[in-house]
Design an enzyme around this catalytic site. Structure first.
Site, PDB file in Angstrom:
ATOM      1  CD  GLU A  32       3.575 -28.325  10.770  1.00 18.08           C
ATOM      2  OE1 GLU A  32       2.282 -28.905  10.048  1.00 18.08           O
ATOM      3  OE2 GLU A  32       3.546 -27.219  10.930  1.00 18.08           O
TER       4      GLU A  32
ATOM      5  CB  CYS B  78       8.413 -23.335  13.243  1.00 13.30           C
ATOM      6  SG  CYS B  78       7.539 -24.565  14.128  1.00 13.30           S
TER       7      CYS B  78
END
Length: 448
Positions: A155, A263
């Site tokens: 990200e 994640c």
């Protein structure tokens, strides 16, 4: 080629926009009508640098479209990518596969021709087998083949990671499916990128193993930071020195308050649970999970210690809420347990983040949110840095100092130079450096 992306969240939207940019016809499908309408207007549901421009460009070029109608989207498609969420189940921590399997059932019903079905979502080993079983159980006179093509997106830099990846993994035993996916990636943008052809199960495991290893690397340097404080070392020098070793590498060696995001927390938990199902114990991964969870809340004790052991009734100014810079993602952000612990100890919390405050409001109550990084410090007894936004590095520290009641700066990301901070008039506490404060643990936290 015509590609269908099912799920217009973080992974699906980035993948769809990037595949369109490389010349494919891409249809993104989502069951959220409001999200689809916003996307058609180029309004992003997430913050990711450059994504809005990429989406708008490909919408205008006619290579990218958005719909709720899977039947129409999948017509004449070469491949359908499943990019829906796989959150941990509340009951046991295993990855919840209900969304993936629901998509598989829909594809089995609505596909009109031979179709390669690609798991882009992060899924446990054996998921591809179950998706294939669902597709074939429908009894359609259609050729289905299931491929694992895991994503490795960070990200904040997801577009660059997608367009310039370290590797492309194609997990399948079916030569026809491998050929289809290879053609999708056969574009100038991916020239020279290694393509790793593996079995489907190896590809599924590869993604989890990669994230678990990176999580372990972060946790390792955080513990080395604690040792540096105890012996008088500097974790920045240690991290730089070991990172120069080509066998180790310099990435993911920044000491801080622990890993978070969409994640690492769920993927370390999922691979640990999967291992136990196969009678294997991943002791290193299990330890990483425990150490990281404890560290987040324990970071609040640094603030308490810096405030002479008591924050009750004191105003703590927090800079940064997202789990990392350049995202608005609050999932498992270290800011959540740190702020909650400070509130438990009686602190009044005021916070600012360039992008994540709307998401934070849904999670963190009794926090005063302000729209300026200097205003957050007004009358504060301590300023705490929780996210490494570049905008925070560029703050005028003298101006920040003029706003606080007490000149105390607790930098849990090591973004500042100690000399600059002290010259501005602050007392400076940081991570893994000499004379930076008391031990992480105190009796009050250890007893909880």
């Amino acid at each position: 080629m015509k590609i269908v992306i099912i799920g217009s969240g973080y992974v699906g939207l980035v993948a769809g926009a990037c595949f369109a940019e490389t010349g494919n016809e891409v249809v993104c499908v989502d069951n959220n009508e409001a999200k689809i309408e916003r996307l058609r207007k180029g309004i992003m549901p997430i913050y990711e640098p450059g994504l809005d421009v990429l989406v708008k460009t490909n919408l205008a070029a006619g290579r990218l479209s958005f719909t709720q109608d899977l039947s129409e989207a999948v017509r004449d498609a070469d491949a359908a990518f499943i990019a829906v969420g796989t959150p941990p189940r509340a009951t046991d921590g295993h990855a919840d596969m209900k969304y993936v399997y629901a998509v598989a059932r829909s594809l089995a019903e609505k596909a009109t021709g031979d179709l390669v079905v690609v798991n882009k979502s992060t899924v446990p080993v054996g998921t591809g087998d179950e998706v294939e079983r669902i597709l074939r159980a429908a009894g359609r006179d259609i050729r289905f083949s299931v491929v694992s093509n895991p994503e490795f997106l960070r990200e904040g830099v997801a577009i660059n990671d997608f367009m310039r990846p370290d590797r492309i993994v194609i997990g399948s035993e079916d030569e026809w499916a491998r050929e289809i996916i290879s053609r999708i990636y056969d574009a100038g943008a991916f020239e020279g990128v290694p393509i790793l052809q593996t079995s489907r199960r190896s590809a599924e495991l590869l993604k989890y193993a990669a994230n678990a290893f990176l999580a372990m690397k972060i946790t390792f340097i955080n513990e080395i930071a604690d040792l540096c404080e105890a012996v008088g070392g500097d974790v920045r020098d240690v991290a730089h020195g070991i990172g120069l070793d080509s066998r180790i590498g310099e990435k993911f060696l920044n000491a801080g308050p622990g890993y978070g995001g969409s994640c690492f927390p769920k993927d370390t938990l999922a691979i640990s649970k999967t291992a136990r199902d196969y009678r294997v114990q991943l002791r290193t991964v299990e330890t990483v999970i425990q150490v990281n969870e404890h560290r987040k809340r324990a970071m609040a004790l640094r603030v308490v210690d810096a405030c002479n052991g008591n924050v009750r009734g004191k105003t703590i100014a927090v800079l940064g809420l997202a789990f990392k810079a350049d995202t608005d993602d609050m999932r498992d952000s270290p800011a959540i347990p740190v702020i909650q612990a400070l509130q438990d100890f009686g602190a009044i919390v005021r916070a600012y983040d360039p992008e994540a405050m709307d998401n934070a409001r849904a999670i963190l109550g009794n926090v005063e949110y302000v729209n300026d990084p200097y205003d957050v410090a007004n009358g504060a007894d301590a300023v705490v840095v929780l996210t490494e936004w570049s905008a925070f590095r560029d703050l005028n520290l003298q101006k920040l100092r003029s706003r606080v009641r007490l000149p105390l700066l607790v930098d849990l990301r090591n973004i500042y130079d100690e000399e600059a901070v002290t010259e501005a008039g602050f007392e400076y506490w940081c991570i893994g450096r000499k004379n930076t404060g008391a031990p992480i643990l105190s009796q009050s936290l250890a007893a909880e």
